[in-house]
Design a protein around this motif. Structure first.
Motif, PDB file in Angstrom:
ATOM      1  N   ALA A   1       0.829  -1.212   0.000  1.00 54.90           N
ATOM      2  CA  ALA A   1       0.000   0.000   0.000  1.00 54.90           C
ATOM      3  C   ALA A   1       0.860   1.256   0.000  1.00 54.90           C
ATOM      4  O   ALA A   1       0.559   2.239  -0.699  1.00 54.90           O
ATOM      5  CB  ALA A   1      -0.936  -0.012   1.206  1.00 54.90           C
ATOM      6  N   ASP A   2       1.934   1.241   0.782  1.00 53.47           N
ATOM      7  CA  ASP A   2       2.850   2.388   0.802  1.00 53.47           C
ATOM      8  C   ASP A   2       3.403   2.669  -0.588  1.00 53.47           C
ATOM      9  O   ASP A   2       3.414   3.814  -1.054  1.00 53.47           O
ATOM     10  CB  ASP A   2       4.027   2.111   1.752  1.00 53.47           C
ATOM     11  N   GLU A   3       3.891   1.605  -1.239  1.00 49.24           N
ATOM     12  CA  GLU A   3       4.521   1.799  -2.547  1.00 49.24           C
ATOM     13  C   GLU A   3       3.504   2.261  -3.579  1.00 49.24           C
ATOM     14  O   GLU A   3       3.828   3.078  -4.457  1.00 49.24           O
ATOM     15  CB  GLU A   3       5.202   0.512  -3.001  1.00 49.24           C
ATOM     16  N   ALA A   4       2.284   1.743  -3.498  1.00 48.63           N
ATOM     17  CA  ALA A   4       1.242   2.196  -4.424  1.00 48.63           C
ATOM     18  C   ALA A   4       0.987   3.689  -4.246  1.00 48.63           C
ATOM     19  O   ALA A   4       0.798   4.431  -5.223  1.00 48.63           O
ATOM     20  CB  ALA A   4      -0.042   1.396  -4.201  1.00 48.63           C
ATOM     21  N   ARG A   5       0.997   4.122  -2.996  1.00 51.15           N
ATOM     22  CA  ARG A   5       0.780   5.544  -2.714  1.00 51.15           C
ATOM     23  C   ARG A   5       1.959   6.381  -3.230  1.00 51.15           C
ATOM     24  O   ARG A   5       1.774   7.467  -3.781  1.00 51.15           O
ATOM     25  CB  ARG A   5       0.591   5.744  -1.209  1.00 51.15           C
ATOM     26  N   HIS A   6       3.178   5.867  -3.050  1.00 55.64           N
ATOM     27  CA  HIS A   6       4.345   6.599  -3.547  1.00 55.64           C
ATOM     28  C   HIS A   6       4.281   6.751  -5.062  1.00 55.64           C
ATOM     29  O   HIS A   6       4.568   7.833  -5.601  1.00 55.64           O
ATOM     30  CB  HIS A   6       5.635   5.860  -3.170  1.00 55.64           C
ATOM     31  N   ILE A   7       3.928   5.672  -5.750  1.00 55.05           N
ATOM     32  CA  ILE A   7       3.828   5.734  -7.209  1.00 55.05           C
ATOM     33  C   ILE A   7       2.783   6.771  -7.620  1.00 55.05           C
ATOM     34  O   ILE A   7       2.979   7.534  -8.578  1.00 55.05           O
ATOM     35  CB  ILE A   7       3.492   4.344  -7.771  1.00 55.05           C
ATOM     36  N   GLU A   8       1.690   6.804  -6.884  1.00 53.14           N
ATOM     37  CA  GLU A   8       0.641   7.789  -7.185  1.00 53.14           C
ATOM     38  C   GLU A   8       1.160   9.212  -7.044  1.00 53.14           C
ATOM     39  O   GLU A   8       1.001  10.047  -7.954  1.00 53.14           O
ATOM     40  CB  GLU A   8      -0.556   7.589  -6.254  1.00 53.14           C
ATOM     41  N   VAL A   9       1.787   9.518  -5.921  1.00 55.47           N
ATOM     42  CA  VAL A   9       2.201  10.906  -5.696  1.00 55.47           C
ATOM     43  C   VAL A   9       3.389  11.287  -6.569  1.00 55.47           C
ATOM     44  O   VAL A   9       3.492  12.441  -7.021  1.00 55.47           O
ATOM     45  CB  VAL A   9       2.502  11.178  -4.199  1.00 55.47           C
ATOM     46  N   PHE A  10       4.306  10.346  -6.834  1.00 55.95           N
ATOM     47  CA  PHE A  10       5.421  10.660  -7.732  1.00 55.95           C
ATOM     48  C   PHE A  10       4.888  10.983  -9.129  1.00 55.95           C
ATOM     49  O   PHE A  10       5.366  11.908  -9.798  1.00 55.95           O
ATOM     50  CB  PHE A  10       6.398   9.481  -7.819  1.00 55.95           C
ATOM     51  N   THR A  11       3.895  10.193  -9.559  1.00 62.18           N
ATOM     52  CA  THR A  11       3.308  10.427 -10.884  1.00 62.18           C
ATOM     53  C   THR A  11       2.587  11.771 -10.930  1.00 62.18           C
ATOM     54  O   THR A  11       2.683  12.513 -11.922  1.00 62.18           O
ATOM     55  CB  THR A  11       2.338   9.290 -11.238  1.00 62.18           C
ATOM     56  N   ARG A  12       1.863  12.102  -9.865  1.00 61.90           N
ATOM     57  CA  ARG A  12       1.167  13.392  -9.832  1.00 61.90           C
ATOM     58  C   ARG A  12       2.155  14.544  -9.886  1.00 61.90           C
ATOM     59  O   ARG A  12       1.899  15.578 -10.529  1.00 61.90           O
ATOM     60  CB  ARG A  12       0.286  13.493  -8.580  1.00 61.90           C
ATOM     61  N   ARG A  13       3.309  14.375  -9.187  1.00 59.82           N
ATOM     62  CA  ARG A  13       4.308  15.449  -9.229  1.00 59.82           C
ATOM     63  C   ARG A  13       4.904  15.574 -10.632  1.00 59.82           C
ATOM     64  O   ARG A  13       5.157  16.679 -11.119  1.00 59.82           O
ATOM     65  CB  ARG A  13       5.414  15.175  -8.198  1.00 59.82           C
ATOM     66  N   VAL A  14       5.142  14.456 -11.312  1.00 55.91           N
ATOM     67  CA  VAL A  14       5.662  14.501 -12.676  1.00 55.91           C
ATOM     68  C   VAL A  14       4.745  15.327 -13.570  1.00 55.91           C
ATOM     69  O   VAL A  14       5.197  16.159 -14.363  1.00 55.91           O
ATOM     70  CB  VAL A  14       5.811  13.060 -13.239  1.00 55.91           C
ATOM     71  N   ARG A  15       3.442  15.131 -13.431  1.00 53.64           N
ATOM     72  CA  ARG A  15       2.469  15.765 -14.328  1.00 53.64           C
ATOM     73  C   ARG A  15       1.917  17.091 -13.786  1.00 53.64           C
ATOM     74  O   ARG A  15       1.076  17.710 -14.433  1.00 53.64           O
ATOM     75  CB  ARG A  15       1.315  14.794 -14.588  1.00 53.64           C
ATOM     76  N   LEU A  16       2.405  17.487 -12.618  1.00 52.78           N
ATOM     77  CA  LEU A  16       1.832  18.662 -11.971  1.00 52.78           C
ATOM     78  C   LEU A  16       1.907  19.911 -12.839  1.00 52.78           C
ATOM     79  O   LEU A  16       0.981  20.739 -12.829  1.00 52.78           O
ATOM     80  CB  LEU A  16       2.543  18.911 -10.631  1.00 52.78           C
ATOM     81  N   LYS A  17       2.974  20.057 -13.592  1.00 54.21           N
ATOM     82  CA  LYS A  17       3.155  21.239 -14.446  1.00 54.21           C
ATOM     83  C   LYS A  17       3.016  20.892 -15.924  1.00 54.21           C
ATOM     84  O   LYS A  17       3.564  21.585 -16.789  1.00 54.21           O
ATOM     85  CB  LYS A  17       4.524  21.868 -14.172  1.00 54.21           C
ATOM     86  N   GLY A  18       2.291  19.817 -16.195  1.00 59.54           N
ATOM     87  CA  GLY A  18       2.000  19.480 -17.581  1.00 59.54           C
ATOM     88  C   GLY A  18       3.078  18.695 -18.286  1.00 59.54           C
ATOM     89  O   GLY A  18       3.037  18.536 -19.514  1.00 59.54           O
ATOM     90  N   ARG A  19       4.064  18.173 -17.551  1.00 64.20           N
ATOM     91  CA  ARG A  19       5.143  17.406 -18.165  1.00 64.20           C
ATOM     92  C   ARG A  19       4.744  15.943 -18.350  1.00 64.20           C
ATOM     93  O   ARG A  19       3.822  15.440 -17.722  1.00 64.20           O
ATOM     94  CB  ARG A  19       6.408  17.450 -17.309  1.00 64.20           C
ATOM     95  N   GLU A  20       5.488  15.249 -19.195  1.00 60.32           N
ATOM     96  CA  GLU A  20       5.404  13.802 -19.344  1.00 60.32           C
ATOM     97  C   GLU A  20       6.617  13.181 -18.655  1.00 60.32           C
ATOM     98  O   GLU A  20       7.630  13.860 -18.439  1.00 60.32           O
ATOM     99  CB  GLU A  20       5.382  13.411 -20.830  1.00 60.32           C
ATOM    100  N   PRO A  21       6.541  11.894 -18.290  1.00 59.80           N
ATOM    101  CA  PRO A  21       7.694  11.252 -17.641  1.00 59.80           C
ATOM    102  C   PRO A  21       8.943  11.317 -18.499  1.00 59.80           C
ATOM    103  O   PRO A  21       8.884  11.423 -19.728  1.00 59.80           O
ATOM    104  CB  PRO A  21       7.223   9.803 -17.448  1.00 59.80           C
TER     105      PRO A  21
END
Length: 400
Positions: free
Chosen positions: A211-231
């Motif tokens: 569950a922790d890692e799933a949450r980390h993946i979620e927030v890391f992904t949100r930060r990547v896209r926060l300013k409209g960027r792609e990974p």
């Protein structure tokens, strides 16, 4: 004093057995309960129920009707007579943990009496020494209490604007961290389904790690896209490094490589990112994720310390696993160059020669801190100082 009950017109197809069962609980084994009733066929139903439960039943006719004398059978009566208590008769004390869990216990709660004829269920990790730490329950309780909601724990609406080159650096670092956290999710998830339910505390710890890692993946992904960027970039070397973790089939060795070495190193990386984050969202994410990862490291350390106490020869296998992983990755490039450069830029704080020099020095210090941390953890697990230093140096350049 004779115990007698009248089930009146209540049939055994409507719950009369509960009255008889309750009455039998109030008498010792070998004592009898006299039962009368008026429901059609109640006496035959009672006799059948008693046979199934292991109680003796004698029917006799009187002027007022049939009277049944039910004599209470032993504690292992009826359908339970061939059962095995997973926490009582099989083990010395209630809720004690068995050295080896039995297939016939299946999914039963530890301490439950398992009915004879229940299906056998085979779990690969069915020995206590393979998975256990006495602190598992405490670790789960701590983890459960420390769960955080990405929606409220992080201020996603914080206002900030970064230069493109800095935002790109943040995106690249989090892109790299996402794939590493995917590995950190998949490894415990794979073992979770292999642990016998008798060791439920370990199951719980692994589940909360997932569950922790799933949450980390979620927030890391949100930060990547926060300013409209792609990974950003994912390299073949990084993927190869993580694949070696997924390929490890031994629970203790996998935990050693992932948690003690990899996630322990990642704690240092997250702390570094927290210290040099160029924006409040990145800083908050790094702090929260580092706290979770530290718990994962703690479980790995506690489990291995417990196992090594009873199996010192395991250290040889652990050392061999580090060497084998190093050999398997010898032809890869190690840490993604884009990630290294991004860390330098974030530590620099600005895009000038002097600042970049400082950033480069700070990343070198980070890598030394990572190595020192690995060495300290290895020494805590009983490796000599020289062996710990050598093994730390062999750890993958990809950090995880």
């Amino acid at each position: 004093m004779q115990t007698a009950i009248d089930i009146e017109a209540l049939g055994f197809d409507a719950g009369a057995h509960l009255l008889v069962k309750h009455a039998l609980l109030d008498v010792p084994v070998g004592a009898s309960v006299h039962v009368t009733g008026r429901s059609p066929g109640w006496d035959a139903q009672l006799a059948a129920w008693c046979r199934a439960q292991g109680h003796a039943c004698t029917l006799s006719a009187t002027d007022s009707g049939t009277v049944a004398v039910v004599t209470r059978g032993g504690a292992a009566a009826g359908r339970w007579r061939d059962a095995l208590a997973t926490g009582r008769s099989a083990i010395a004390a209630p809720d004690a943990v068995a050295a080896q869990a039995q297939p016939r216990w299946g999914l039963a709660a530890r301490g439950a009496t398992v009915e004879a004829g229940s299906p056998e269920m085979y779990f690969r990790l069915d020995r206590k020494e393979e998975v256990w730490t006495p602190r598992a329950a405490d670790l789960y309780a701590q983890a459960a209490a420390a769960q955080w909601d990405p929606e409220t724990a992080i201020d996603w609406h914080a206002e900030f604007t970064l230069p493109d080159v800095v935002e790109d650096a943040v995106v690249q670092v989090f892109t790299y961290m996402i794939e590493n956290e995917e590995a950190a999710l998949v490894v415990p998830a794979r073992f979770l389904g292999q642990v016998h339910p008798h060791y439920r505390e370990v199951q719980a710890v692994l589940a909360v790690q997932v569950a922790d890692e799933a949450r980390h993946i979620e927030v890391f992904t949100r930060r990547v896209r926060l300013k409209g960027r792609e990974p950003g970039l994912s390299t073949a070397g990084g993927q190869a490094s993580l694949k070696t973790l997924l390929d490890e089939t031994d629970f203790s060795v996998a935990g050693f490589l992932l948690s003690v070495l990899g996630e322990g190193t990642f704690v240092s990386l997250l702390q570094f990112l927290h210290a040099h984050a160029p924006d409040p969202v990145t800083r908050q994410i790094a702090r929260l994720a580092a706290r979770d990862e530290a718990r994962h490291v703690a479980f790995g350390m506690l489990h291995l310390a417990e196992r090594l106490e009873h199996e010192p020869a395991l250290r040889v296998r652990l050392a061999n696993a580090v060497q084998a992983r190093n050999d398997a990755l010898s032809a890869t490039s190690g840490l993604n160059e884009e990630v290294f450069d991004a860390l330098v830029l974030l530590a620099a704080g600005e895009f000038t020669p002097a600042a970049i020099a400082r950033g480069y020095t700070r990343v070198q210090e980070l890598m030394r801190d990572m190595a020192d941390g690995r060495q300290a953890r290895l020494e805590k697990l009983g490796f000599t100082s020289d062996a710990a230093r050598d093994l730390s140096a062999l750890h993958t350049r990809n950090f995880m």
